[in-house]
Write a protein that holds these residues in place. Structure first.
Motif, mmCIF file in Angstrom:
data_model
loop_
_atom_site.group_PDB
_atom_site.id
_atom_site.type_symbol
_atom_site.label_atom_id
_atom_site.label_comp_id
_atom_site.label_asym_id
_atom_site.label_seq_id
_atom_site.Cartn_x
_atom_site.Cartn_y
_atom_site.Cartn_z
ATOM 1 N N PRO A 113 0.806 -1.227 0.000
ATOM 2 C CA PRO A 113 0.000 0.000 0.000
ATOM 3 C C PRO A 113 0.839 1.277 0.000
ATOM 4 O O PRO A 113 0.640 2.153 -0.859
ATOM 5 N N SER A 114 1.786 1.394 0.922
ATOM 6 C CA SER A 114 2.559 2.632 1.060
ATOM 7 C C SER A 114 3.700 2.750 0.056
ATOM 8 O O SER A 114 4.044 3.856 -0.379
ATOM 9 N N ASP A 115 4.291 1.614 -0.329
ATOM 10 C CA ASP A 115 5.480 1.662 -1.193
ATOM 11 C C ASP A 115 5.163 1.516 -2.681
ATOM 12 O O ASP A 115 5.937 1.980 -3.522
ATOM 13 N N VAL A 116 4.041 0.868 -2.998
ATOM 14 C CA VAL A 116 3.730 0.597 -4.399
ATOM 15 C C VAL A 116 2.423 1.246 -4.833
ATOM 16 O O VAL A 116 2.380 2.028 -5.779
ATOM 17 N N SER A 117 1.344 0.935 -4.117
ATOM 18 C CA SER A 117 0.025 1.378 -4.578
ATOM 19 C C SER A 117 -0.088 2.893 -4.655
ATOM 20 O O SER A 117 -0.419 3.447 -5.701
ATOM 21 N N ILE A 118 0.210 3.580 -3.555
ATOM 22 C CA ILE A 118 0.025 5.035 -3.547
ATOM 23 C C ILE A 118 1.111 5.735 -4.359
ATOM 24 O O ILE A 118 0.856 6.742 -5.028
ATOM 25 N N LYS A 119 2.335 5.210 -4.352
ATOM 26 C CA LYS A 119 3.441 5.880 -5.043
ATOM 27 C C LYS A 119 3.425 5.646 -6.543
ATOM 28 O O LYS A 119 3.656 6.566 -7.324
ATOM 29 N N LYS A 120 3.148 4.423 -6.948
ATOM 30 C CA LYS A 120 3.214 4.096 -8.378
ATOM 31 C C LYS A 120 1.868 4.224 -9.077
ATOM 32 O O LYS A 120 1.788 4.649 -10.227
ATOM 33 N N PHE A 121 0.787 3.875 -8.358
ATOM 34 C CA PHE A 121 -0.525 3.821 -9.000
ATOM 35 C C PHE A 121 -1.532 4.822 -8.418
ATOM 36 O O PHE A 121 -2.716 4.743 -8.724
ATOM 37 N N ALA A 122 -1.074 5.736 -7.577
ATOM 38 C CA ALA A 122 -1.939 6.769 -6.985
ATOM 39 C C ALA A 122 -3.078 6.179 -6.157
ATOM 40 O O ALA A 122 -4.138 6.784 -6.013
ATOM 41 N N GLY A 123 -2.855 4.975 -5.609
ATOM 42 C CA GLY A 123 -3.849 4.365 -4.723
ATOM 43 C C GLY A 123 -5.186 4.122 -5.393
ATOM 44 O O GLY A 123 -6.194 4.706 -4.992
ATOM 45 N N PRO A 124 -5.251 3.262 -6.409
ATOM 46 C CA PRO A 124 -6.509 3.071 -7.152
ATOM 47 C C PRO A 124 -7.659 2.558 -6.303
ATOM 48 O O PRO A 124 -8.824 2.773 -6.637
ATOM 49 N N GLU A 125 -7.344 1.895 -5.169
ATOM 50 C CA GLU A 125 -8.420 1.384 -4.311
ATOM 51 C C GLU A 125 -9.268 2.506 -3.726
ATOM 52 O O GLU A 125 -10.411 2.283 -3.321
ATOM 53 N N GLN A 126 -8.738 3.724 -3.683
ATOM 54 C CA GLN A 126 -9.531 4.869 -3.236
ATOM 55 C C GLN A 126 -10.661 5.180 -4.220
ATOM 56 O O GLN A 126 -11.654 5.807 -3.845
ATOM 57 N N ARG A 127 -10.470 4.757 -5.476
ATOM 58 C CA ARG A 127 -11.430 5.105 -6.519
ATOM 59 C C ARG A 127 -12.285 3.923 -6.985
ATOM 60 O O ARG A 127 -13.466 4.095 -7.284
ATOM 61 N N PHE A 128 -11.690 2.706 -7.068
ATOM 62 C CA PHE A 128 -12.520 1.610 -7.584
ATOM 63 C C PHE A 128 -13.491 1.055 -6.558
ATOM 64 O O PHE A 128 -14.506 0.444 -6.918
ATOM 65 N N CYS A 129 -13.231 1.243 -5.271
ATOM 66 C CA CYS A 129 -14.137 0.698 -4.253
ATOM 67 C C CYS A 129 -15.471 1.451 -4.298
ATOM 68 O O CYS A 129 -15.504 2.669 -4.121
ATOM 69 N N PRO A 130 -16.585 0.753 -4.509
ATOM 70 C CA PRO A 130 -17.887 1.412 -4.621
ATOM 71 C C PRO A 130 -18.558 1.664 -3.269
ATOM 72 O O PRO A 130 -19.759 1.920 -3.208
ATOM 73 N N ALA A 131 -17.756 1.579 -2.188
ATOM 74 C CA ALA A 131 -18.321 1.788 -0.854
ATOM 75 C C ALA A 131 -17.452 2.705 0.009
ATOM 76 O O ALA A 131 -17.720 2.868 1.195
ATOM 77 N N GLY A 132 -16.408 3.282 -0.562
ATOM 78 C CA GLY A 132 -15.574 4.206 0.204
ATOM 79 C C GLY A 132 -14.820 3.545 1.342
ATOM 80 O O GLY A 132 -14.582 4.164 2.382
ATOM 81 N N VAL A 133 -14.427 2.284 1.148
ATOM 82 C CA VAL A 133 -13.735 1.555 2.212
ATOM 83 C C VAL A 133 -12.292 2.034 2.381
ATOM 84 O O VAL A 133 -11.785 2.115 3.498
ATOM 85 N N TYR A 134 -11.631 2.388 1.271
ATOM 86 C CA TYR A 134 -10.189 2.645 1.312
ATOM 87 C C TYR A 134 -9.872 4.125 1.123
ATOM 88 O O TYR A 134 -10.419 4.796 0.244
ATOM 89 N N GLU A 135 -8.960 4.613 1.943
ATOM 90 C CA GLU A 135 -8.438 5.970 1.801
ATOM 91 C C GLU A 135 -7.014 5.998 2.348
ATOM 92 O O GLU A 135 -6.593 5.091 3.070
ATOM 93 N N TYR A 136 -6.277 7.039 1.984
ATOM 94 C CA TYR A 136 -4.902 7.197 2.465
ATOM 95 C C TYR A 136 -4.792 8.461 3.300
ATOM 96 O O TYR A 136 -5.457 9.463 3.029
ATOM 97 N N THR A 137 -3.950 8.393 4.321
ATOM 98 C CA THR A 137 -3.703 9.567 5.160
ATOM 99 C C THR A 137 -2.915 10.607 4.375
ATOM 100 O O THR A 137 -2.307 10.314 3.345
ATOM 101 N N ASP A 138 -2.924 11.834 4.859
ATOM 102 C CA ASP A 138 -2.047 12.864 4.289
ATOM 103 C C ASP A 138 -0.603 12.479 4.551
ATOM 104 O O ASP A 138 -0.307 11.710 5.482
ATOM 105 N N PRO A 139 0.336 12.983 3.740
ATOM 106 C CA PRO A 139 1.754 12.642 3.941
ATOM 107 C C PRO A 139 2.231 13.003 5.350
ATOM 108 O O PRO A 139 1.923 14.084 5.868
ATOM 109 N N GLU A 140 2.951 12.055 5.970
ATOM 110 C CA GLU A 140 3.495 12.325 7.301
ATOM 111 C C GLU A 140 4.645 13.323 7.210
ATOM 112 O O GLU A 140 5.452 13.288 6.271
ATOM 113 N N GLU A 141 4.708 14.203 8.186
ATOM 114 C CA GLU A 141 5.763 15.216 8.202
ATOM 115 C C GLU A 141 7.126 14.533 8.353
ATOM 116 O O GLU A 141 7.312 13.651 9.168
#
Length: 571
Positions: A498-526
């Motif tokens: 999730p943190s090393d591949v999905s969000i960095k390489k694919f912009a976290g597609p699970e945030q968009r394909f899930c039809p129930a809003g199950v998946y989201e990513y936190t804002d970047p940690e300081e």
């Protein structure tokens, strides 16, 4: 608890199998005990489909279904197929369409209502049905054959401790266990891996179906009206790499069923199936059917689209896969309920003789649970004739004709090539073309890096025709006990994805394909800039999309406590 047959899943396939088993028992005079369990709070609660229903299997299973009051009433009367641009629609004449798209003689139905009716017929025949029980574990005999299933423990808190409501799961032992969990069932997937049932078969391709049910003024309803579309917004060019389309059906007395199916082999990680669907409803050819109406139900479910080449081996020692657990969807007809039902009937016809070869005294129904531990039980027997008979049946006959349909859309030229090939195979070669287009790539591996695309800017919902996701989610009736371990788990060996591949390489597609809003990513940690995956498992509508489309399939979908999930009534 022991039975002659345990069936996991009270959908069209599971209930058809149970009914056929009891019909055979009545006909032959040798009774068997049949149990059906389902994770939905009631039969039909997790059933979602388009649905323009072909009655072929129902005619065979219950010939007098009309007299018995089956909720199959609205005959298809008008049949339209449009290609959409952003503002216009162009109808394709019937003469230019494959015969399989002709819906004459079919019915617009709610599959969840039909399944409830089938459940009543099954119980009348003596089938025991237990809704609200999730099959969380496959049980095995010492020789490795399937022994049955165990239901999930209830009353376990998030931290793993036992609550006051704790109830231990139940072991359901079956001389044969039929798995009818629907597409991407968790037990079925385990069995396919354990017994190598997919060996030599194509990778399964999947689609995500998103659906709403609307009520409209009765005077505007045209019961039996059927409309399918290709084009905008999913395909904006002839060479689009997105496989999918939409449906719109009018059903008595005043309902409109609308939905979109998006092939999960799409490459753009920014594509959002739910928002594509919401956008589509604003097209003039769609909006006119919804004017003055209200959306009353929402839901989503994945479906098998791989076709004939992706059907796994269907039997294994101690049981079989039936219905969408295996995958019998007809890609051109856009129908799978009739083939699922037939598969259940064929499995029953293969299983019954094996269970009654020693007469009634050799059944759990007559001899009791003690039979299970005797040689007469014939535990672990593999009913191979089911697989053989299915491949001789009209199910295989239908699917062979369109066996290359989905894979044709993977060829250079995308949609245009796929449509030309589908027309050729359906209208000219009739499936006898001397080549096969095979698929060896899982849908998750067809997602391409986000840097190759621009983020899609979707219009905001207007609250009249289109809705934000969380508002619509309420219309699914989805509910889970919040104080239970999450049933959606990141696989231990893929925790970095999730943190090393999905969000960095694919912009976290699970945030968009899930039809129930199950998946989201936190804002970047300081400091580190790391973004962590957040899983809102309580929103899950049990569509199973995340187990298919996440990069490297990093999510393992497991069952929550029985009774959780959506509460569909008219889907």
């Amino acid at each position: 608890m022991a039975y002659d047959v345990v069936t996991v899943g009270a959908g069209p396939a599971g209930l058809s199998a149970a009914i056929r088993l009891k019909q055979l028992a009545q006909k032959n005079g040798t009774d068997i005990s049949v149990c059906v369990i389902d994770k939905g709070a009631e039969v039909g609660a997790h059933i979602l489909s388009g649905n323009v229903f072909e009655t072929r299997a129902l005619d065979e299973l219950i010939p007098d279904w009309k007299e018995l009051g089956a909720p199959v009433v609205t005959k298809a009367t008008e049949d339209h197929f449009f290609v959409l641009t952003k503002d216009k629609s162009y109808e394709i004449p019937h003469g230019l369409l494959p015969q399989q798209l002709n819906n004459s003689g079919n019915y617009v139905i709610s599959l969840s209502q039909l399944v409830r009716w089938l459940g009543e017929r099954a119980e009348e025949l003596g089938v025991e049905i237990y809704a609200g029980f999730s099959a969380s574990e496959v049980l095995y005999n010492e020789d490795g054959s399937v022994r049955g299933v165990a239901t999930k423990d209830a009353g376990i808190a998030k931290d793993g401790s036992m609550k006051d409501t704790y109830t231990q799961g139940v072991e359901l032992i079956g001389r044969q266990t039929l798995f009818a969990e629907g597409c991407r069932g968790s037990c079925s997937e385990e069995l396919m891996e354990r017994f190598k049932l997919r060996e030599g078969r194509d990778e399964q391709s999947y689609g995500l179906g998103v659906k709403e049910v609307w009520t409209i003024p009765t005077e505007k309803c045209k019961p039996g009206y059927v409309q399918h579309t290709l084009g905008w917004p999913l395909q904006t060019s002839l060479t689009s790499e997105v496989f999918g389309g939409t449906f719109l059906y009018h059903m008595e007395p005043n309902l409109v069923l609308v939905g979109m199916v998006v092939g999960l082999d799409y490459p753009n990680p920014y594509l959002n199936p739910y928002r594509e669907f919401q956008q589509w409803k604003h097209h003039p050819s769609v909006a006119q059917h919804l004017e003055g109406g209200s959306c009353i139900a929402y839901g989503a479910r994945v479906l098998n689209e791989g076709g004939y080449h992706a059907i796994p081996k269907l039997t294994f020692p101690g049981g079989a896969l039936i219905g969408c657990s295996a995958g019998f969807l007809h890609g051109i007809k856009i129908k799978g309920s009739h083939t699922a039902m037939k598969s259940g009937m064929l499995a029953a016809e293969a299983v019954y003789p094996a269970l009654t070869q020693h007469g009634e005294e050799g059944t759990v129904a007559a001899a009791g649970e003690e039979l299970i531990n005797t040689p007469q039980a014939n535990m672990g027997h593999e009913c191979k004739s089911y697989d053989e008979e299915l491949h001789k049946s009209w199910v295989a006959e239908e699917l062979k004709v369109v066996r290359n349909t989905h894979s044709a859309f993977h060829l250079p030229g995308g949609t245009l090539t796929g449509m030309i090939h589908s027309g050729l195979s359906c209208m000219i070669t009739k499936g006898k073309e001397p080549w096969s287009l095979r698929n060896k790539t899982p849908d998750s591996d067809r997602t391409r890096p986000a840097k190759e695309f621009s983020e899609i800017q979707y219009p905001k919902p207007d609250g009249v025709l289109s809705f934000d996701l969380l508002t619509n989610l309420q219309r699914s009736g989805t509910s889970h006990d919040h104080d239970q371990p999450a049933h959606l788990k990141v696989k231990p060996d893929l925790k970095h994805v999730p943190s090393d591949v999905s969000i960095k390489k694919f912009a976290g597609p699970e945030q968009r394909f899930c039809p129930a809003g199950v998946y989201e990513y936190t804002d970047p940690e300081e400091g580190t800039g790391e973004r962590k995956l957040v899983i809102n498992a309580q929103n899950c509508v049990h569509c199973k999309c995340c187990s298919i489309k996440t990069p490297q399939q990093f999510i393992k979908w497991t069952v929550p406590e029985g009774g959780g999930g959506p509460a569909y009534t008219v889907m």
